[in-house]
Design a protein around this motif. Sequence first.
Motif, PDB file in Angstrom:
ATOM      1  N   TYR A 126       0.764  -1.323   0.086  1.00  0.00           N
ATOM      2  CA  TYR A 126      -0.085   0.140   0.158  1.00  0.00           C
ATOM      3  C   TYR A 126       0.770   1.201   0.113  1.00  0.00           C
ATOM      4  O   TYR A 126       0.149   2.292  -0.208  1.00  0.00           O
ATOM      5  N   MET A 127       2.016   1.059   0.293  1.00  0.00           N
ATOM      6  CA  MET A 127       3.105   2.403   0.240  1.00  0.00           C
ATOM      7  C   MET A 127       4.500   1.962  -0.087  1.00  0.00           C
ATOM      8  O   MET A 127       4.601   0.822   0.020  1.00  0.00           O
ATOM      9  N   GLU A 128       5.414   3.031   0.370  1.00  0.00           N
ATOM     10  CA  GLU A 128       6.834   2.524   0.420  1.00  0.00           C
ATOM     11  C   GLU A 128       7.023   1.542   1.510  1.00  0.00           C
ATOM     12  O   GLU A 128       6.160   1.332   2.288  1.00  0.00           O
ATOM     13  N   PRO A 129       8.154   0.887   1.413  1.00  0.00           N
ATOM     14  CA  PRO A 129       8.532   0.067   2.300  1.00  0.00           C
ATOM     15  C   PRO A 129       8.672   0.596   3.777  1.00  0.00           C
ATOM     16  O   PRO A 129       8.932   1.918   4.020  1.00  0.00           O
ATOM     17  N   TYR A 130       8.192  -0.339   4.904  1.00  0.00           N
ATOM     18  CA  TYR A 130       8.269   0.006   6.309  1.00  0.00           C
ATOM     19  C   TYR A 130       9.705  -0.394   6.599  1.00  0.00           C
ATOM     20  O   TYR A 130      10.284  -1.582   6.438  1.00  0.00           O
ATOM     21  N   ILE A 131      10.118   0.400   7.707  1.00  0.00           N
ATOM     22  CA  ILE A 131      11.517   0.083   8.526  1.00  0.00           C
ATOM     23  C   ILE A 131      10.890  -0.120   9.705  1.00  0.00           C
ATOM     24  O   ILE A 131      10.332   0.634  10.488  1.00  0.00           O
ATOM     25  N   ILE A 132      11.325  -1.517  10.074  1.00  0.00           N
ATOM     26  CA  ILE A 132      10.689  -1.850  11.445  1.00  0.00           C
ATOM     27  C   ILE A 132      11.918  -1.974  12.602  1.00  0.00           C
ATOM     28  O   ILE A 132      12.979  -2.528  11.997  1.00  0.00           O
ATOM     29  N   THR A 133      11.779  -1.477  13.470  1.00  0.00           N
ATOM     30  CA  THR A 133      13.042  -1.311  14.376  1.00  0.00           C
ATOM     31  C   THR A 133      12.924  -2.512  15.632  1.00  0.00           C
ATOM     32  O   THR A 133      12.033  -2.902  15.858  1.00  0.00           O
ATOM     33  N   GLY A 134      14.035  -2.784  16.079  1.00  0.00           N
ATOM     34  CA  GLY A 134      13.895  -3.487  17.216  1.00  0.00           C
ATOM     35  C   GLY A 134      13.296  -2.866  18.466  1.00  0.00           C
ATOM     36  O   GLY A 134      12.524  -3.725  19.115  1.00  0.00           O
ATOM     37  N   ARG A 135      13.200  -1.563  18.456  1.00  0.00           N
ATOM     38  CA  ARG A 135      12.497  -0.848  19.502  1.00  0.00           C
ATOM     39  C   ARG A 135      10.958  -1.086  19.273  1.00  0.00           C
ATOM     40  O   ARG A 135      10.133  -1.345  20.155  1.00  0.00           O
ATOM     41  N   MET A 136      10.634  -1.146  18.186  1.00  0.00           N
ATOM     42  CA  MET A 136       9.171  -1.331  17.837  1.00  0.00           C
ATOM     43  C   MET A 136       8.568  -2.749  18.198  1.00  0.00           C
ATOM     44  O   MET A 136       7.515  -2.934  18.671  1.00  0.00           O
ATOM     45  N   ILE A 137       9.401  -3.733  17.973  1.00  0.00           N
ATOM     46  CA  ILE A 137       9.102  -5.004  18.159  1.00  0.00           C
ATOM     47  C   ILE A 137       9.297  -5.188  19.708  1.00  0.00           C
ATOM     48  O   ILE A 137       8.113  -5.590  20.320  1.00  0.00           O
ATOM     49  N   GLU A 138      10.091  -5.007  20.411  1.00  0.00           N
ATOM     50  CA  GLU A 138      10.092  -4.972  21.981  1.00  0.00           C
ATOM     51  C   GLU A 138       9.116  -4.303  22.659  1.00  0.00           C
ATOM     52  O   GLU A 138       8.643  -4.897  23.495  1.00  0.00           O
ATOM     53  N   ASP A 139       8.874  -3.111  22.002  1.00  0.00           N
ATOM     54  CA  ASP A 139       7.941  -2.091  22.735  1.00  0.00           C
ATOM     55  C   ASP A 139       6.473  -2.971  22.502  1.00  0.00           C
ATOM     56  O   ASP A 139       5.632  -2.958  23.421  1.00  0.00           O
ATOM     57  N   GLY A 140       6.204  -3.422  21.350  1.00  0.00           N
ATOM     58  CA  GLY A 140       4.943  -4.048  20.987  1.00  0.00           C
ATOM     59  C   GLY A 140       4.771  -5.183  21.932  1.00  0.00           C
ATOM     60  O   GLY A 140       3.586  -5.107  22.037  1.00  0.00           O
ATOM     61  N   ARG A 141       5.540  -5.854  22.402  1.00  0.00           N
ATOM     62  CA  ARG A 141       5.229  -7.044  23.209  1.00  0.00           C
ATOM     63  C   ARG A 141       4.846  -6.481  24.798  1.00  0.00           C
ATOM     64  O   ARG A 141       4.109  -7.182  25.294  1.00  0.00           O
ATOM     65  N   LYS A 142       5.171  -5.103  24.867  1.00  0.00           N
ATOM     66  CA  LYS A 142       4.316  -4.583  26.233  1.00  0.00           C
ATOM     67  C   LYS A 142       2.812  -4.266  25.901  1.00  0.00           C
ATOM     68  O   LYS A 142       2.316  -3.726  26.971  1.00  0.00           O
ATOM     69  N   GLN A 143       2.576  -4.016  24.823  1.00  0.00           N
ATOM     70  CA  GLN A 143       1.168  -3.385  24.288  1.00  0.00           C
ATOM     71  C   GLN A 143       0.212  -4.534  23.755  1.00  0.00           C
ATOM     72  O   GLN A 143      -0.812  -4.329  23.629  1.00  0.00           O
ATOM     73  N   LEU A 144       0.401  -5.571  24.018  1.00  0.00           N
ATOM     74  CA  LEU A 144      -0.447  -6.929  23.352  1.00  0.00           C
ATOM     75  C   LEU A 144      -1.679  -6.808  23.956  1.00  0.00           C
ATOM     76  O   LEU A 144      -1.945  -6.793  25.231  1.00  0.00           O
ATOM     77  N   VAL A 145      -2.728  -7.031  23.301  1.00  0.00           N
ATOM     78  CA  VAL A 145      -4.173  -7.052  23.810  1.00  0.00           C
ATOM     79  C   VAL A 145      -4.912  -8.317  23.580  1.00  0.00           C
ATOM     80  O   VAL A 145      -6.043  -8.432  24.097  1.00  0.00           O
ATOM     81  N   LEU A 146      -4.414  -9.415  22.860  1.00  0.00           N
ATOM     82  CA  LEU A 146      -5.069 -10.455  22.481  1.00  0.00           C
ATOM     83  C   LEU A 146      -4.634 -11.501  23.457  1.00  0.00           C
ATOM     84  O   LEU A 146      -4.923 -12.790  23.247  1.00  0.00           O
ATOM     85  N   ARG A 147      -3.694 -11.226  24.619  1.00  0.00           N
ATOM     86  CA  ARG A 147      -3.352 -12.282  25.329  1.00  0.00           C
ATOM     87  C   ARG A 147      -4.215 -12.417  26.693  1.00  0.00           C
ATOM     88  O   ARG A 147      -4.462 -13.410  27.029  1.00  0.00           O
ATOM     89  N   ASP A 148      -4.341 -11.198  27.112  1.00  0.00           N
ATOM     90  CA  ASP A 148      -4.927 -11.148  28.508  1.00  0.00           C
ATOM     91  C   ASP A 148      -6.575 -10.742  28.198  1.00  0.00           C
ATOM     92  O   ASP A 148      -7.018 -10.521  26.998  1.00  0.00           O
ATOM     93  N   ASN A 149      -7.402 -10.583  29.310  1.00  0.00           N
ATOM     94  CA  ASN A 149      -8.872 -10.183  29.228  1.00  0.00           C
ATOM     95  C   ASN A 149      -8.870  -9.134  28.235  1.00  0.00           C
ATOM     96  O   ASN A 149      -8.047  -7.925  28.706  1.00  0.00           O
ATOM     97  N   LEU A 150      -9.815  -8.725  27.685  1.00  0.00           N
ATOM     98  CA  LEU A 150     -10.006  -7.548  26.844  1.00  0.00           C
ATOM     99  C   LEU A 150     -11.563  -7.299  26.909  1.00  0.00           C
ATOM    100  O   LEU A 150     -12.383  -7.775  26.075  1.00  0.00           O
TER     101      LEU A 150
END
Length: 250
Positions: free
Chosen positions: A159-183
Amino acid sequence: MGDTSFLTTRQGRKLAYHLTQGRGPCVVFLGGLKSDMMGTKAVFLEEWAQAQGRAFLRFDYSGHGESSGSFTDGCIGDWAEDTAEAVAELTEGPILPVGSSMGGWQALLLARAMPERLAGLVTIAAAPDFTEDGYWANFTDAQKQQLAETGQVELPSDYMEPYIITGRMIEDGRKQLVLRDNLELPFPVRFLQGTADTAVSVETAVRLLEHATGPDMQLKLVKDADHRFSDGPCLDLILGAIEEVLAANI
């Protein structure tokens, strides 16, 4: 559309926004990864809100659009802070988040952080937990090694130019997960998903529907709609979902 305004957050980030005054609940549009508030859906909904005398907010996360910062410096948690601060500083009373793609994840984080403010929720091709379940889960060993050695990896986009995915985005994403605990979503919720979406799968939409709990939750699948979900019929479906949720608050 009027001039762009700016909000400086407690973290020192400068967020660009457009706020329409009107009656509540205030509709808050949350855009996707690397999208901005000038997109088709955001502008369409603002025009609808203005015609209806409805309060409406659209803004750019840091590193997006007219806001300060670089995209590669940001992460899901930073953008959640941006969202929470924009809502706290620019809106009053009940809100109705409308989250597109990554904005759907942001809307769910907002619902978890301040459920008392939400009158309901609408998502469009919501992409919860995509840094873990989409990116990390599908990285090759070579990509994981590159991420460890250089701190980033480049991914193509349909849909657009390539995404640059950083290690920080991956590591921080693990702190924001919503499909593991009650939602818990204790208000009217409408999930919209296209079957031709190559960025977010129907399986993801079904997983979200099955995982979340709430008294009034629906998933609408639209045959052949893609990730943009921004042609005329799709825009009408988004508007219909918003109006359903608003009607439930009367």
